[in-house]
Design a protein around this motif. Structure first.
Motif, PDB file in Angstrom:
ATOM      1  N   TRP A 199       1.077  -1.214  -0.009  1.00  0.00           N
ATOM      2  CA  TRP A 199       0.365   0.123   0.608  1.00  0.00           C
ATOM      3  C   TRP A 199       0.670   1.405  -0.388  1.00  0.00           C
ATOM      4  CZ3 TRP A 199      -4.261  -0.854   4.327  1.00  0.00           C
ATOM      5  CH2 TRP A 199      -4.526  -2.473   4.061  1.00  0.00           C
ATOM      6  N   LYS A 200       1.837   0.947   0.836  1.00  0.00           N
ATOM      7  CA  LYS A 200       2.964   2.447   1.006  1.00  0.00           C
ATOM      8  C   LYS A 200       3.789   2.707  -0.370  1.00  0.00           C
ATOM      9  CE  LYS A 200       7.054   3.608   2.796  1.00  0.00           C
ATOM     10  NZ  LYS A 200       8.448   3.480   3.273  1.00  0.00           N
ATOM     11  N   LYS A 201       3.632   2.129  -1.165  1.00  0.00           N
ATOM     12  CA  LYS A 201       3.685   2.286  -2.775  1.00  0.00           C
ATOM     13  C   LYS A 201       2.702   3.411  -3.816  1.00  0.00           C
ATOM     14  CE  LYS A 201       7.088  -1.363  -3.512  1.00  0.00           C
ATOM     15  NZ  LYS A 201       6.625  -2.034  -2.544  1.00  0.00           N
ATOM     16  N   ASN A 202       1.097   3.180  -2.394  1.00  0.00           N
ATOM     17  CA  ASN A 202       0.474   4.202  -3.620  1.00  0.00           C
ATOM     18  C   ASN A 202       0.448   5.312  -2.651  1.00  0.00           C
ATOM     19  OD1 ASN A 202       0.882   2.381  -5.427  1.00  0.00           O
ATOM     20  ND2 ASN A 202      -1.161   0.951  -4.861  1.00  0.00           N
ATOM     21  N   ILE A 203       0.869   5.563  -1.511  1.00  0.00           N
ATOM     22  CA  ILE A 203       0.226   6.470  -0.780  1.00  0.00           C
ATOM     23  C   ILE A 203       1.081   7.726  -1.450  1.00  0.00           C
ATOM     24  CG2 ILE A 203      -0.909   5.074   1.202  1.00  0.00           C
ATOM     25  CD1 ILE A 203       0.803   5.594   3.176  1.00  0.00           C
ATOM     26  N   ALA A 204       0.605   8.995  -0.507  1.00  0.00           N
ATOM     27  CA  ALA A 204       1.565   9.945  -0.453  1.00  0.00           C
ATOM     28  C   ALA A 204       2.391  10.223   0.446  1.00  0.00           C
ATOM     29  CB  ALA A 204       0.582  11.140  -0.698  1.00  0.00           C
ATOM     30  N   LYS A 205       1.593  10.162   1.797  1.00  0.00           N
ATOM     31  CA  LYS A 205       2.179   9.625   3.257  1.00  0.00           C
ATOM     32  C   LYS A 205       1.215   9.361   4.443  1.00  0.00           C
ATOM     33  CE  LYS A 205       2.792  13.889   5.547  1.00  0.00           C
ATOM     34  NZ  LYS A 205       2.925  15.299   5.520  1.00  0.00           N
TER      35      LYS A 205
ATOM     36  N   LEU B 149       5.103  17.453  -4.027  1.00  0.00           N
ATOM     37  CA  LEU B 149       5.277  17.121  -2.029  1.00  0.00           C
ATOM     38  C   LEU B 149       5.024  16.006  -2.074  1.00  0.00           C
ATOM     39  CD1 LEU B 149       2.897  18.902  -1.616  1.00  0.00           C
ATOM     40  CD2 LEU B 149       5.175  19.582  -0.084  1.00  0.00           C
ATOM     41  N   TYR B 150       5.755  15.460  -0.370  1.00  0.00           N
ATOM     42  CA  TYR B 150       6.058  14.571  -0.173  1.00  0.00           C
ATOM     43  C   TYR B 150       6.966  13.402  -1.411  1.00  0.00           C
ATOM     44  CZ  TYR B 150       1.331  15.898   1.387  1.00  0.00           C
ATOM     45  OH  TYR B 150       0.553  17.085   1.314  1.00  0.00           O
ATOM     46  N   ARG B 151       8.136  13.716  -0.961  1.00  0.00           N
ATOM     47  CA  ARG B 151       8.769  13.197  -1.611  1.00  0.00           C
ATOM     48  C   ARG B 151      10.628  13.447  -1.174  1.00  0.00           C
ATOM     49  NH1 ARG B 151       8.196  14.235  -8.110  1.00  0.00           N
ATOM     50  NH2 ARG B 151      10.164  13.879  -8.108  1.00  0.00           N
ATOM     51  N   THR B 152      11.580  12.939  -1.207  1.00  0.00           N
ATOM     52  CA  THR B 152      12.683  13.650  -0.710  1.00  0.00           C
ATOM     53  C   THR B 152      12.886  14.580  -0.770  1.00  0.00           C
ATOM     54  OG1 THR B 152      12.910  11.020  -0.400  1.00  0.00           O
ATOM     55  CG2 THR B 152      14.563  12.447   0.362  1.00  0.00           C
ATOM     56  N   GLU B 153      12.921  14.750  -2.411  1.00  0.00           N
ATOM     57  CA  GLU B 153      13.774  16.218  -2.614  1.00  0.00           C
ATOM     58  C   GLU B 153      12.300  17.848  -2.272  1.00  0.00           C
ATOM     59  OE1 GLU B 153      12.680  13.633  -4.064  1.00  0.00           O
ATOM     60  OE2 GLU B 153      13.427  13.567  -6.225  1.00  0.00           O
ATOM     61  N   ALA B 154      11.660  17.363  -1.872  1.00  0.00           N
ATOM     62  CA  ALA B 154      10.970  18.089  -0.998  1.00  0.00           C
ATOM     63  C   ALA B 154      11.134  18.619   0.081  1.00  0.00           C
ATOM     64  CB  ALA B 154       9.309  17.962  -0.573  1.00  0.00           C
ATOM     65  N   VAL B 155      11.623  18.067   0.643  1.00  0.00           N
ATOM     66  CA  VAL B 155      12.596  17.555   2.410  1.00  0.00           C
ATOM     67  C   VAL B 155      13.616  18.213   1.798  1.00  0.00           C
ATOM     68  CG1 VAL B 155      13.769  16.706   4.151  1.00  0.00           C
ATOM     69  CG2 VAL B 155      11.306  15.365   3.195  1.00  0.00           C
ATOM     70  N   LEU B 156      14.239  18.699   0.882  1.00  0.00           N
ATOM     71  CA  LEU B 156      15.985  18.578   0.648  1.00  0.00           C
ATOM     72  C   LEU B 156      15.645  19.655   0.882  1.00  0.00           C
ATOM     73  CD1 LEU B 156      18.867  18.282   0.329  1.00  0.00           C
ATOM     74  CD2 LEU B 156      18.169  18.191  -2.144  1.00  0.00           C
ATOM     75  N   ILE B 157      14.791  20.681  -0.286  1.00  0.00           N
ATOM     76  CA  ILE B 157      13.843  22.177  -0.514  1.00  0.00           C
ATOM     77  C   ILE B 157      13.923  23.059   0.506  1.00  0.00           C
ATOM     78  CG2 ILE B 157      12.961  24.029  -1.969  1.00  0.00           C
ATOM     79  CD1 ILE B 157      13.346  21.125  -4.159  1.00  0.00           C
ATOM     80  N   VAL B 158      13.385  22.726   0.981  1.00  0.00           N
ATOM     81  CA  VAL B 158      12.603  22.616   2.105  1.00  0.00           C
ATOM     82  C   VAL B 158      13.725  22.915   3.402  1.00  0.00           C
ATOM     83  CG1 VAL B 158      10.732  23.789   4.656  1.00  0.00           C
ATOM     84  CG2 VAL B 158      10.621  22.475   1.825  1.00  0.00           C
ATOM     85  N   ILE B 159      14.476  22.690   3.049  1.00  0.00           N
ATOM     86  CA  ILE B 159      15.394  22.914   4.582  1.00  0.00           C
ATOM     87  C   ILE B 159      16.614  23.080   4.208  1.00  0.00           C
ATOM     88  CG2 ILE B 159      17.511  21.114   5.280  1.00  0.00           C
ATOM     89  CD1 ILE B 159      15.714  18.746   5.308  1.00  0.00           C
ATOM     90  N   ILE B 160      17.109  23.395   2.909  1.00  0.00           N
ATOM     91  CA  ILE B 160      18.270  24.129   2.303  1.00  0.00           C
ATOM     92  C   ILE B 160      17.258  25.877   2.763  1.00  0.00           C
ATOM     93  CG2 ILE B 160      18.741  25.665   0.137  1.00  0.00           C
ATOM     94  CD1 ILE B 160      18.870  22.633  -1.298  1.00  0.00           C
ATOM     95  N   TYR B 161      16.115  26.042   1.973  1.00  0.00           N
ATOM     96  CA  TYR B 161      15.323  27.649   2.181  1.00  0.00           C
ATOM     97  C   TYR B 161      15.291  28.004   3.909  1.00  0.00           C
ATOM     98  CZ  TYR B 161      11.375  30.396   3.978  1.00  0.00           C
ATOM     99  OH  TYR B 161      10.730  30.999   4.465  1.00  0.00           O
ATOM    100  N   GLY B 231       7.290  15.517   4.076  1.00  0.00           N
ATOM    101  CA  GLY B 231       8.356  14.589   3.417  1.00  0.00           C
ATOM    102  C   GLY B 231       7.022  13.266   3.561  1.00  0.00           C
ATOM    103  N   GLY B 232       7.289  12.067   2.111  1.00  0.00           N
ATOM    104  CA  GLY B 232       6.222  11.274   1.872  1.00  0.00           C
ATOM    105  C   GLY B 232       6.183  10.296   2.724  1.00  0.00           C
ATOM    106  N   PRO B 233       6.280   9.044   2.501  1.00  0.00           N
ATOM    107  CA  PRO B 233       5.631   7.257   4.012  1.00  0.00           C
ATOM    108  C   PRO B 233       7.383   7.623   3.931  1.00  0.00           C
ATOM    109  CG  PRO B 233       5.007   7.137   1.344  1.00  0.00           C
ATOM    110  CD  PRO B 233       5.319   8.822   1.632  1.00  0.00           C
TER     111      PRO B 233
END
Lengths: 345, 289
Positions: A199-205, B149-161, B231-233
């Protein structure tokens, strides 16, 4: 929307506290979930008792527990879910309920709470019953099925969320695989873990409060949510729907409890008794969209409220639902699995 | 002897700051580390016996990926902050006083807004239905389904900011004190612009650079709110794990062990740097330089 509501609540309290200024009235300190009580009812209580109600908010049972365990003082009433009330009672953090001080205790639906963790109301009085389910955007989610299998839908990838809650997420996966919420069986847990990783692959967070806002702002299309929260959003946004999964889900009951170090236990009893009065309980139900196990208050509710399957699920769904129980030593099985899920690629 | 009196005055003057550090830094740190050696009870209490089990649990196979993510995010964000702050600091220091003050004010003004609100603003900015996303789609830089949003790149950008101003201010302060005639001297001696910049200017602002690295890297290492919100999952950092151990798992010793690990990661390079400097000074003193 939610924010405006919160703002209104804050304003109500502020107005309340300003008008009380200088009279040094009695204060009742309450630690509650956000948006979980009708501010008008609280105002009424303040007027009738000539006191001020001070509200603070927590966002998870665990945060509440951690704060009190670390020695936080000064709260007169708390609202933990029943599994957490039970631990807190066992840890001698709660006073036993003095029934003689609650004349409205007779309104409580004892048949319902006999399935719960404190059937004789020794240390807790039930406030509301909540179910965990799926809220979704009817316009964006095609062919919705009330099932946890929705989390396998790749067309919704990146637009779904699960709660940031070990027990609810693993529990949903356990139900999906046909197991029980409170299992400690390693094989069953492993199977559930594999499901969540899929499931985790499909969720945003994994998220609780932001997910609700995201659903109504169109950021997310499908979220795991508690029924009342979802119904509150539905009241403001007609594109949103909610369903309890056919495989079954969790029931939680949130309780009124009085911590041992309460400064004002007398007023706390008066507050609980006041909230058990049918009219006040009804006003709270109308505000939070959760069902209170209060027989007399339920008689006052609109028939639409009582027959809404999202608020008062039909018997066959109810039978598939489990009460969350704290697992003590076995909690580590869940937290280990949660670690594995969170770090899985 | 006047030397002894100076020493005594020096000691008296350091008492307040030393006391502050002992009370609010050393004692809490020691307590945190000590707690890591205690056993945990399943109800969030701290046991009475001493144990090494918690540190053995740090061998948890799920940790390396989180530790690695925390370190590379912190390192990359520090590097980006420093690399962007050096030219910015240089140019600000070359401006007239008046413009310097205006620009510094512009750097500082966003701090009047709460940190959390600024991070939430990023959520609005990167919203999948937001203007920025629509612009990217219009320019064919992004597909309608992709998420910002919700990806590692987003975390990186916001930390830099979040930490860029912290890098900029010390670098600007050092550049402002730097004697720019030295660069002219370097040109006269045949250095190219780049050579002069790299071999004269950069060493000249070394102290500012070091401060900038420290004030960006250390808070980045302890990030908790940023990966939690944008950040995402799969964007967890050590800070999120510590929060989980404290609140959800009710295991304070384990949270302490993780914190001890973080403290060590911060203190070790600092300790190495300080000992090296100490010996260098000692050597140069004995050589009479």
């Amino acid at each position: 929307m939610k924010k405006t509501m919160l703002f209104a609540v804050l304003c109500a309290f502020m107005a309340g506290s300003v008008s009380m200024c200088g009279k040094s009235k009695k204060e009742l300190h309450i630690y509650n979930w956000a948006d979980y009580m009708n501010p008008k009812v609280i105002e009424k209580f303040e007027k009738e008792n000539g006191c001020t109600v001070v509200m603070n908010y927590f966002d998870s049972n665990e945060a509440l527990y951690a704060k009190l365990k670390a020695g936080a003082q000064g709260y007169d009433i708390l609202f933990p879910s029943s599994y957490m009330s039970k631990i807190m009672y066992e840890q001698k953090m709660l006073s036993e309920i003095d029934r003689s001080k609650l004349k409205n205790l007779k309104n409580v639906d004892t048949g319902f709470i006999s399935r719960g963790l404190d059937p004789y109301m020794k240390y807790s009085v039930p406030y509301m019953v909540t179910y965990c389910g799926i809220a979704y955007n009817k316009k964006k989610v095609k062919n919705f099925r009330p099932s946890w299998s929705m989390y396998e839908r790749t067309d919704l990838k990146g637009r779904m969320t699960l709660l940031n809650d070990v027990r609810e997420v693993i529990g949903a996966a356990l139900k999906f695989n046909g197991f029980k919420y409170n299992t400690t069986d390693d094989m069953e847990l492993q199977k559930a873990g594999e499901t969540v990783i899929k499931w985790k692959k499909n969720i945003a967070k994994f998220d609780v409060d932001e997910a609700k806002r995201g659903l109504s702002s169109g950021e997310f299309y499908l979220i795991q949510a508690y029924n009342g929260d979802a119904l509150q959003i539905m009241d403001e946004n007609e594109d949103i729907g909610f369903a309890l999964p056919l495989e079954g889900t969790s029931i939680s009951q949130d309780d009124f409890v009085i911590p041992v170090n309460a400064r004002n236990p007398e007023l706390a009893y008066r507050f609980i008794d006041f909230m058990l009065e049918p009219v006040n309980s009804k006003d709270n139900m109308d505000f939070v969209y959760y069902l209170s196990p209060n027989k007399e208050a339920q008689k006052l509710m609109d028939s639409g409220f009582m027959t809404n399957p999202a608020i008062n699920p039909p018997k066959d769904v109810l039978l598939k639902c489990d009460f969350l129980i704290d697992l003590g030593e076995n909690n580590t099985k869940y937290s280990d699995l949660w670690d594995k899920i969170k770090s899985a690629k | 002897m006047p030397g002894i009196k100076n020493k005594r005055n020096e000691m008296l003057l350091t008492i307040p700051s030393a006391g502050w550090l002992i009370l609010f830094f050393i004692i809490p740190t020691v307590l945190v580390v000590a707690m890591a050696f205690r056993n945990a009870d399943p109800y969030g209490g701290i046991g009475n016996s001493w144990t090494l089990d918690t540190f053995r649990d740090l061998g948890n196979p799920d940790y390396p990926s989180i530790i690695w993510r925390t370190f590379w995010l912190s390192l990359v964000s520090t590097a980006v902050c420093i690399v962007t702050a050096i030219p910015a600091g240089y140019y600000i220091s070359r401006l007239s006083r008046r413009y310097q003050n205006i620009i510094l004010l512009l750097v500082i003004v966003p701090f009047w807004i709460n940190f959390l609100i600024r991070i939430f603003a990023w959520k609005v900015f990167l919203h999948p239905e937001g203007l920025f996303k629509q612009l990217l789609v219009m320019l064919h830089l992004s597909s309608p389904e992709s998420l910002l949003l919700y990806r590692t790149e987003a975390v990186l950008i916001v930390i830099i900011y979040s930490y860029l101003p912290f890098a900029l201010l010390p670098i600007y302060a050092a550049a402002e004190k730097f004697d720019h005639h030295l660069l002219e001297a370097a040109y006269d001696l045949g250095a190219s612009r780049l050579q002069a910049f790299m071999r004269v200017f950069i060493p000249g602002i070394r102290q500012g650079l070091l401060t900038a690295v420290i004030v960006v890297f250390i808070p980045a290492l302890g990030s908790y709110i940023i990966p939690d919100i944008v950040g995402g999952p799969s964007a967890e950092m050590i800070g999120n794990k510590i929060a989980q151990r404290t609140f959800v798992d009710r295991n304070l010793p384990h949270a302490s062990a993780l914190s001890a690990l973080l403290i060590l990661a911060v203190l070790l390079p600092a300790a190495i740097g300080m000992t090296r400097r100490f010996f260098k000074e000692k050597n140069s003193a004995s050589l009479g330089i």
